[in-house]
Design a protein around this motif. Structure first.
Motif, PDB file in Angstrom:
ATOM      1  N   GLY A 161       0.787  -1.225   0.000  1.00 52.76           N
ATOM      2  CA  GLY A 161       0.000   0.000   0.000  1.00 52.76           C
ATOM      3  C   GLY A 161       0.817   1.271   0.000  1.00 52.76           C
ATOM      4  O   GLY A 161       0.242   2.368  -0.007  1.00 52.76           O
ATOM      5  N   SER A 192      -3.085  -4.741  -1.183  1.00 54.30           N
ATOM      6  CA  SER A 192      -3.471  -3.511  -0.482  1.00 54.30           C
ATOM      7  C   SER A 192      -4.848  -3.093  -0.961  1.00 54.30           C
ATOM      8  O   SER A 192      -5.174  -3.255  -2.144  1.00 54.30           O
ATOM      9  CB  SER A 192      -2.459  -2.391  -0.770  1.00 54.30           C
ATOM     10  OG  SER A 192      -2.987  -1.129  -0.419  1.00 54.30           O
ATOM     11  N   ARG A 194      -5.595  -0.295  -1.675  1.00 59.32           N
ATOM     12  CA  ARG A 194      -5.368   0.762  -2.660  1.00 59.32           C
ATOM     13  C   ARG A 194      -5.217   0.209  -4.073  1.00 59.32           C
ATOM     14  O   ARG A 194      -5.199   0.974  -5.045  1.00 59.32           O
ATOM     15  CB  ARG A 194      -4.118   1.570  -2.283  1.00 59.32           C
ATOM     16  CG  ARG A 194      -4.209   2.193  -0.903  1.00 59.32           C
ATOM     17  CD  ARG A 194      -2.946   2.951  -0.557  1.00 59.32           C
ATOM     18  NE  ARG A 194      -2.834   4.181  -1.336  1.00 59.32           N
ATOM     19  CZ  ARG A 194      -1.809   5.027  -1.235  1.00 59.32           C
ATOM     20  NH1 ARG A 194      -0.803   4.762  -0.401  1.00 59.32           N
ATOM     21  NH2 ARG A 194      -1.775   6.111  -1.957  1.00 59.32           N
ATOM     22  N   LEU A 196      -2.758  -0.955  -5.779  1.00 59.83           N
ATOM     23  CA  LEU A 196      -1.635  -0.417  -6.547  1.00 59.83           C
ATOM     24  C   LEU A 196      -1.057  -1.459  -7.501  1.00 59.83           C
ATOM     25  O   LEU A 196      -0.579  -1.111  -8.584  1.00 59.83           O
ATOM     26  CB  LEU A 196      -0.552   0.083  -5.590  1.00 59.83           C
ATOM     27  CG  LEU A 196      -0.953   1.278  -4.718  1.00 59.83           C
ATOM     28  CD1 LEU A 196       0.184   1.650  -3.773  1.00 59.83           C
ATOM     29  CD2 LEU A 196      -1.341   2.473  -5.574  1.00 59.83           C
TER      30      LEU A 196
END
Length: 374
Positions: A161, A192, A194, A196
């Motif tokens: 993350g 994560s 997020r 990514l």
């Protein structure tokens, strides 16, 4: 053999280590393969105007003039600049450079694939994580080998993350991934909320936003799987796996699978019975030649298990752990390394190489006859 000699004092404390990236960008350019005839060139950098990719196909003996070069303007996607080159050949090298308001890169060259029967080379490693000096030394050695692509079996970074960790990962990888695409299996450290991992590798654009996918390269099909998701029979990932393996059998392709958790391992985490239940069936059924794994920070090559060879190649930077050989072990090792594979004449010819450039394991994997009719 090129010496991948490591800087003195590497066994000491691990500092934050930045590669000497000559690119004018924060990240990139790096390659993402998006299909049989497509390759994306990706950059991250705050720019007022879109970058322009100037590229051409280099035919032997043909002089390329500036008028012969094609121009592709990058588009902004999720704060990345992405230019997709389409209708690329398999049998010729592609050259490119990036022109922007802040500077122009050197000329890079890559292959989009290979024709059937053509010899090529790829590299494999895993668990680069937070060992930046080891990671950098390995990537510099791989860059000298002129591989077509690199397989990473997961745990690219320590904590998935954190953008700064990904920035450092791509910075260290730069000598290779500007000229060879990276085929990555997600590891437990890469995940994560997020997302990514999906962002960096453009998975929404070509893999239906899945973290499992495959690519064909000459006589080889490489399949990357997601051990963070369900993959037992009845799952969407298992259905995908059986579909692409059955198709590989019909095309008489060599098959390499890459995923993070190893079904067979003599390392600290040990074997995974749940994955053994899956691949003890799937491997021989479809004649899988090789399964590449990470997670345990060591090197281990098994004897063929129902025809399938398993290799844990996971000392790309993460802390080394000791291991004891198991009945299935052919070779074990505890030191940083990568593995080179030459695909030639229907075989996988492998060499495991340490930081001094010494080959500590060499082997040939013969084609495995599938137990299912194509």
């Amino acid at each position: 053999m090129v010496c991948a000699c490591f800087p003195p004092g590497w066994r000491g404390a691990e500092p934050l280590y930045l590669a000497n990236n000559t690119s004018p960008f924060d990240i990139g350019p790096y390659l993402v393969k998006m299909g049989p005839k497509r390759m994306a060139i990706v950059i991250e950098h705050p720019l007022e105007n879109p970058p322009t990719i100037i590229w051409w196909v280099q035919e032997p003996g043909v002089e390329i003039t500036p008028d012969d070069r094609q121009r592709s303007q990058a588009q902004e996607r999720d704060d990345l600049w992405v230019a997709v080159l389409d209708e690329l050949p398999l049998d010729l090298e592609v050259s490119y450079f990036v022109d922007t308001e802040i500077g122009t890169t050197e000329v890079f060259r890559f292959r989009n694939g290979r024709n059937r029967g053509e010899r090529f080379r790829f590299a494999a490693l895993g668990d680069t994580r937070n060992g930046h000096r080891v990671h950098r030394a390995l990537m510099e050695a791989i860059a000298r080998e002129k591989v077509d692509f690199v397989v990473n079996s997961g745990d690219l970074v320590e904590t998935g993350g954190y953008i700064d960790q990904w920035n450092l990962f791509f910075d260290i990888e730069q000598p290779v991934i500007s000229e060879a695409p990276l085929f990555v299996a997600i590891g437990n450290h890469d995940t994560s909320p997020r997302k990514l991992f999906r962002r960096w590798f453009l998975l929404a654009d070509w893999a239906q936003d899945n973290r499992y996918f495959y690519h064909d390269w000459g006589d080889l099909r490489i399949v990357c799987l997601d051990t963070e998701l369900e993959m037992r029979p009845g799952s969407a990932q298992f259905a995908f796996l059986e579909r692409v393996l059955a198709d590989a059998v019909r095309q008489n392709l060599l098959i390499v699978l890459s995923f993070h958790y190893p079904p067979y391992s003599s390392g600290a985490h040990g074997p995974n019975p749940g994955l053994q239940e899956i691949f003890d069936v799937v491997g021989p059924k479809y004649g899988v030649e090789l399964i590449l794994n990470g997670h345990d920070h060591n090197y281990e090559r098994t004897k063929p298990i129902e025809g399938v060879t398993y290799i844990v190649a996971a000392s790309g930077g993460a802390p080394i752990r000791r291991l004891q050989p198991s009945p299935w072990s052919a070779v074990v090792r505890t030191e940083p390394h990568f593995v080179l594979f030459d695909v030639e004449q229907g075989h996988l010819v492998g060499r495991a190489i340490n930081l001094d450039g010494n080959v500590f394991d060499d082997f040939i994997i013969d084609p495995v006859e599938p137990r299912t009719a194509p």
